[in-house]
Design a protein around this motif. Structure first.
Motif, short mmCIF file in Angstrom:
data_model
loop_
_atom_site.label_atom_id
_atom_site.label_comp_id
_atom_site.label_asym_id
_atom_site.label_seq_id
_atom_site.Cartn_x
_atom_site.Cartn_y
_atom_site.Cartn_z
N ASP A 221 24.98 7.92 -4.69
CA ASP A 221 24.18 6.98 -5.49
C ASP A 221 24.62 6.98 -6.95
O ASP A 221 24.46 5.97 -7.66
CB ASP A 221 22.69 7.35 -5.41
CG ASP A 221 22.10 7.10 -4.03
OD1 ASP A 221 22.70 6.31 -3.27
OD2 ASP A 221 21.05 7.69 -3.72
N GLY B 112 33.02 -1.02 -12.81
CA GLY B 112 32.23 -1.84 -11.90
C GLY B 112 32.70 -3.29 -11.88
O GLY B 112 32.75 -3.92 -10.82
N LYS C 7 30.22 3.32 -12.33
CA LYS C 7 30.68 1.94 -12.50
C LYS C 7 30.54 1.45 -13.93
O LYS C 7 31.22 0.50 -14.34
CB LYS C 7 29.90 1.01 -11.57
CG LYS C 7 30.24 1.16 -10.10
CD LYS C 7 29.38 0.23 -9.25
CE LYS C 7 29.66 0.39 -7.77
NZ LYS C 7 28.81 -0.50 -6.94
N GLU D 142 26.69 4.25 -9.14
CA GLU D 142 26.19 3.18 -10.01
C GLU D 142 26.37 3.54 -11.48
O GLU D 142 26.58 2.65 -12.31
CB GLU D 142 24.72 2.90 -9.70
CG GLU D 142 24.48 2.33 -8.30
CD GLU D 142 25.32 1.09 -8.03
OE1 GLU D 142 25.33 0.19 -8.91
OE2 GLU D 142 25.96 1.03 -6.98
N GLU D 143 26.29 4.81 -11.81
CA GLU D 143 26.52 5.24 -13.20
C GLU D 143 28.01 5.26 -13.52
O GLU D 143 28.42 4.91 -14.62
CB GLU D 143 25.91 6.63 -13.43
CG GLU D 143 24.41 6.72 -13.20
CD GLU D 143 23.63 5.78 -14.12
OE1 GLU D 143 24.10 5.51 -15.24
OE2 GLU D 143 22.56 5.31 -13.70
#
Length: 230
Positions: A174, A27, A180, A177-178
Protein backbone atom coordinates in the motif's frame (compact mmCIF):
# COMPACT_ATOMS: atom_id res chain seq x y z
CA UNK A 1 6.29 24.07 -15.05
CA UNK A 2 4.35 25.61 -17.88
CA UNK A 3 0.74 26.63 -17.42
CA UNK A 4 -2.00 28.03 -19.59
CA UNK A 5 -5.65 28.86 -19.09
CA UNK A 6 -7.77 27.24 -21.80
CA UNK A 7 -11.30 28.14 -22.85
CA UNK A 8 -13.83 25.33 -22.74
CA UNK A 9 -17.40 24.99 -23.93
CA UNK A 10 -18.63 25.87 -20.45
CA UNK A 11 -15.87 28.03 -18.95
CA UNK A 12 -12.11 27.85 -18.45
CA UNK A 13 -9.56 25.39 -17.06
CA UNK A 14 -5.98 25.88 -15.91
CA UNK A 15 -3.54 23.32 -17.31
CA UNK A 16 -0.07 23.04 -15.78
CA UNK A 17 2.49 20.40 -16.81
CA UNK A 18 6.15 19.69 -15.97
CA UNK A 19 8.80 20.92 -18.37
CA UNK A 20 11.80 19.04 -16.91
CA UNK A 21 12.19 15.55 -15.48
CA UNK A 22 12.87 16.90 -12.01
CA UNK A 23 9.23 18.02 -11.87
CA UNK A 24 7.85 14.65 -12.96
CA UNK A 25 6.71 12.13 -10.35
CA UNK A 26 7.14 8.38 -10.54
CA UNK A 27 3.36 8.01 -10.41
CA UNK A 28 2.88 10.20 -13.48
CA UNK A 29 5.48 8.23 -15.39
CA UNK A 30 3.88 4.95 -14.33
CA UNK A 31 0.47 6.13 -15.51
CA UNK A 32 1.90 6.93 -18.94
CA UNK A 33 3.71 3.60 -19.19
CA UNK A 34 0.60 1.64 -18.24
CA UNK A 35 -1.50 3.22 -21.01
CA UNK A 36 -1.71 0.79 -23.93
CA UNK A 37 -2.47 3.67 -26.27
CA UNK A 38 -1.30 7.09 -25.12
CA UNK A 39 -2.65 9.96 -27.18
CA UNK A 40 -1.88 13.67 -26.76
CA UNK A 41 -4.75 14.35 -24.38
CA UNK A 42 -3.91 11.28 -22.29
CA UNK A 43 -0.37 12.56 -21.80
CA UNK A 44 -1.49 16.10 -20.96
CA UNK A 45 -4.14 14.75 -18.57
CA UNK A 46 -1.62 12.59 -16.69
CA UNK A 47 0.99 15.33 -16.53
CA UNK A 48 -1.44 18.05 -15.46
CA UNK A 49 -3.85 16.07 -13.30
CA UNK A 50 -6.78 17.50 -15.27
CA UNK A 51 -9.30 14.76 -16.18
CA UNK A 52 -9.39 13.95 -19.87
CA UNK A 53 -13.13 14.61 -19.91
CA UNK A 54 -12.42 18.25 -19.09
CA UNK A 55 -9.69 18.50 -21.71
CA UNK A 56 -12.12 17.17 -24.30
CA UNK A 57 -14.27 20.25 -23.73
CA UNK A 58 -11.51 22.72 -24.74
CA UNK A 59 -12.81 24.79 -27.66
CA UNK A 60 -9.68 24.86 -29.79
CA UNK A 61 -7.32 21.88 -30.06
CA UNK A 62 -4.51 24.21 -31.14
CA UNK A 63 -4.46 25.53 -27.58
CA UNK A 64 -2.72 22.27 -26.63
CA UNK A 65 0.14 22.79 -29.07
CA UNK A 66 2.06 24.88 -26.54
CA UNK A 67 2.40 21.73 -24.42
CA UNK A 68 3.44 19.45 -27.29
CA UNK A 69 7.14 20.31 -27.37
CA UNK A 70 7.47 19.84 -23.62
CA UNK A 71 5.76 16.45 -23.73
CA UNK A 72 8.15 15.35 -26.49
CA UNK A 73 11.16 16.70 -24.60
CA UNK A 74 10.14 14.81 -21.46
CA UNK A 75 9.68 11.56 -23.39
CA UNK A 76 13.18 11.90 -24.85
CA UNK A 77 14.73 12.62 -21.45
CA UNK A 78 12.98 9.62 -19.89
CA UNK A 79 14.83 7.27 -22.27
CA UNK A 80 18.16 8.21 -20.69
CA UNK A 81 16.95 8.20 -17.10
CA UNK A 82 17.31 4.41 -16.91
CA UNK A 83 21.05 4.86 -17.48
CA UNK A 84 21.52 7.39 -14.68
CA UNK A 85 23.92 6.40 -11.91
CA UNK A 86 23.22 9.52 -9.87
CA UNK A 87 21.72 8.04 -6.70
CA UNK A 88 20.55 10.54 -4.07
CA UNK A 89 21.96 10.12 -0.58
CA UNK A 90 18.62 10.94 1.02
CA UNK A 91 14.95 11.09 0.11
CA UNK A 92 12.14 13.25 1.48
CA UNK A 93 8.65 11.81 1.85
CA UNK A 94 5.62 13.93 2.66
CA UNK A 95 3.23 11.90 4.80
CA UNK A 96 0.15 14.02 5.40
CA UNK A 97 1.53 17.35 6.58
CA UNK A 98 4.76 15.84 7.87
CA UNK A 99 8.04 15.63 5.96
CA UNK A 100 10.18 12.57 6.63
CA UNK A 101 13.80 12.56 5.47
CA UNK A 102 15.49 9.15 5.19
CA UNK A 103 18.98 8.15 4.14
CA UNK A 104 19.34 5.88 1.13
CA UNK A 105 21.12 2.68 2.14
CA UNK A 106 22.12 0.74 -0.93
CA UNK A 107 22.16 -2.73 0.60
CA UNK A 108 18.71 -4.29 0.66
CA UNK A 109 19.90 -6.92 3.13
CA UNK A 110 20.06 -4.34 5.92
CA UNK A 111 16.29 -4.00 5.79
CA UNK A 112 13.95 -6.39 7.71
CA UNK A 113 14.08 -9.94 6.39
CA UNK A 114 10.51 -9.75 5.09
CA UNK A 115 11.26 -6.63 3.07
CA UNK A 116 14.40 -8.19 1.62
CA UNK A 117 12.60 -11.38 0.61
CA UNK A 118 9.73 -9.46 -0.99
CA UNK A 119 12.09 -7.19 -2.92
CA UNK A 120 14.24 -10.15 -3.93
CA UNK A 121 11.22 -11.95 -5.40
CA UNK A 122 10.09 -8.85 -7.32
CA UNK A 123 13.55 -8.37 -8.80
CA UNK A 124 13.94 -12.06 -9.68
CA UNK A 125 10.51 -12.24 -11.33
CA UNK A 126 11.21 -9.14 -13.40
CA UNK A 127 14.61 -10.39 -14.58
CA UNK A 128 13.31 -13.87 -15.34
CA UNK A 129 10.36 -12.48 -17.30
CA UNK A 130 12.72 -10.36 -19.41
CA UNK A 131 14.94 -13.36 -20.13
CA UNK A 132 11.97 -15.57 -21.02
CA UNK A 133 10.90 -12.99 -23.61
CA UNK A 134 14.26 -11.91 -25.04
CA UNK A 135 16.76 -14.60 -24.08
CA UNK A 136 19.63 -14.74 -21.62
CA UNK A 137 22.39 -13.52 -23.91
CA UNK A 138 23.49 -9.96 -23.04
CA UNK A 139 20.31 -9.47 -21.02
CA UNK A 140 21.94 -6.90 -18.71
CA UNK A 141 22.58 -4.54 -21.62
CA UNK A 142 18.92 -4.41 -22.64
CA UNK A 143 17.08 -5.01 -19.38
CA UNK A 144 14.78 -2.25 -18.16
CA UNK A 145 12.51 -3.10 -15.22
CA UNK A 146 8.91 -1.99 -15.37
CA UNK A 147 8.07 1.11 -13.38
CA UNK A 148 5.50 -0.89 -11.43
CA UNK A 149 8.22 -3.28 -10.27
CA UNK A 150 10.52 -0.37 -9.44
CA UNK A 151 7.80 1.24 -7.35
CA UNK A 152 7.07 -2.00 -5.51
CA UNK A 153 10.73 -2.61 -4.64
CA UNK A 154 11.08 0.92 -3.29
CA UNK A 155 7.88 0.56 -1.26
CA UNK A 156 9.24 -2.50 0.55
CA UNK A 157 12.64 -0.86 0.90
CA UNK A 158 11.44 2.42 2.45
CA UNK A 159 8.29 1.36 4.31
CA UNK A 160 9.73 0.69 7.77
CA UNK A 161 12.12 3.63 7.95
CA UNK A 162 9.57 6.14 6.70
CA UNK A 163 6.61 4.98 8.77
CA UNK A 164 8.46 3.65 11.82
CA UNK A 165 6.16 0.62 11.76
CA UNK A 166 6.97 -3.07 12.00
CA UNK A 167 7.25 -4.61 8.55
CA UNK A 168 3.99 -5.82 7.03
CA UNK A 169 3.93 -7.06 3.44
CA UNK A 170 0.44 -5.76 2.67
CA UNK A 171 1.02 -2.35 4.22
CA UNK A 172 4.32 -2.13 2.35
CA UNK A 173 2.49 -2.72 -0.93
CA UNK A 174 0.00 0.00 0.00
CA UNK A 175 2.99 2.28 0.61
CA UNK A 176 3.43 2.32 -3.18
CA UNK A 177 1.02 5.27 -3.18
CA UNK A 178 3.59 7.31 -1.25
CA UNK A 179 6.46 6.14 -3.44
CA UNK A 180 4.56 7.32 -6.52
CA UNK A 181 4.83 10.87 -5.20
CA UNK A 182 8.64 10.81 -5.39
CA UNK A 183 10.37 12.62 -8.20
CA UNK A 184 11.20 10.15 -10.93
CA UNK A 185 14.78 11.47 -11.01
CA UNK A 186 15.15 10.26 -7.41
CA UNK A 187 13.15 7.05 -7.48
CA UNK A 188 14.27 5.42 -10.72
CA UNK A 189 18.06 5.51 -10.17
CA UNK A 190 17.63 3.95 -6.70
CA UNK A 191 15.39 1.19 -8.05
CA UNK A 192 17.71 0.61 -10.99
CA UNK A 193 20.63 0.17 -8.59
CA UNK A 194 18.83 -2.68 -6.83
CA UNK A 195 17.92 -4.42 -10.08
CA UNK A 196 21.45 -4.22 -11.46
CA UNK A 197 23.07 -5.15 -8.14
CA UNK A 198 21.32 -8.51 -7.89
CA UNK A 199 22.17 -10.38 -11.12
CA UNK A 200 22.41 -13.60 -9.09
CA UNK A 201 18.61 -13.50 -8.95
CA UNK A 202 18.56 -14.55 -12.58
CA UNK A 203 17.17 -17.84 -11.32
CA UNK A 204 15.29 -18.15 -8.08
CA UNK A 205 17.17 -19.93 -5.34
CA UNK A 206 15.39 -22.80 -3.66
CA UNK A 207 13.91 -21.60 -0.39
CA UNK A 208 14.86 -23.25 2.90
CA UNK A 209 11.42 -24.83 3.20
CA UNK A 210 11.73 -26.34 -0.28
CA UNK A 211 15.17 -27.71 0.55
CA UNK A 212 13.78 -29.29 3.70
CA UNK A 213 10.87 -30.87 1.82
CA UNK A 214 13.25 -32.30 -0.79
CA UNK A 215 15.48 -33.68 1.94
CA UNK A 216 12.52 -35.20 3.78
CA UNK A 217 11.19 -36.85 0.61
CA UNK A 218 14.59 -38.41 -0.03
CA UNK A 219 14.63 -39.76 3.51
CA UNK A 220 11.15 -41.26 3.07
CA UNK A 221 12.12 -42.89 -0.23
CA UNK A 222 15.26 -44.28 1.38
CA UNK A 223 13.24 -45.78 4.24
CA UNK A 224 10.75 -47.39 1.85
CA UNK A 225 13.57 -48.94 -0.14
CA UNK A 226 15.16 -50.33 3.01
CA UNK A 227 11.85 -51.75 4.24
CA UNK A 228 11.10 -53.38 0.89
CA UNK A 229 14.48 -55.10 0.87
CA UNK A 230 13.92 -56.75 4.25
Amino acid sequence: MIEKTLKTTDGKILVRIPTVLNELTLGQMMAMQEKHYLDDLDAISILSGVPKEELNSVRNFEDFLVFGNYVMALSNQIKYLYDSDLIPSRITFTIGQKKVVVNVIRNLSVEPAGAFLAARDIIADEINEHISLYGEEDWREHFQPSLKACCSVLAHYFFCRVTGKRYDEYEAEDFCEEVKKLRVTEALPIARHFFTSYPNLLKQKIAFSQQFRLYWRKKQVSRRLKNSSI
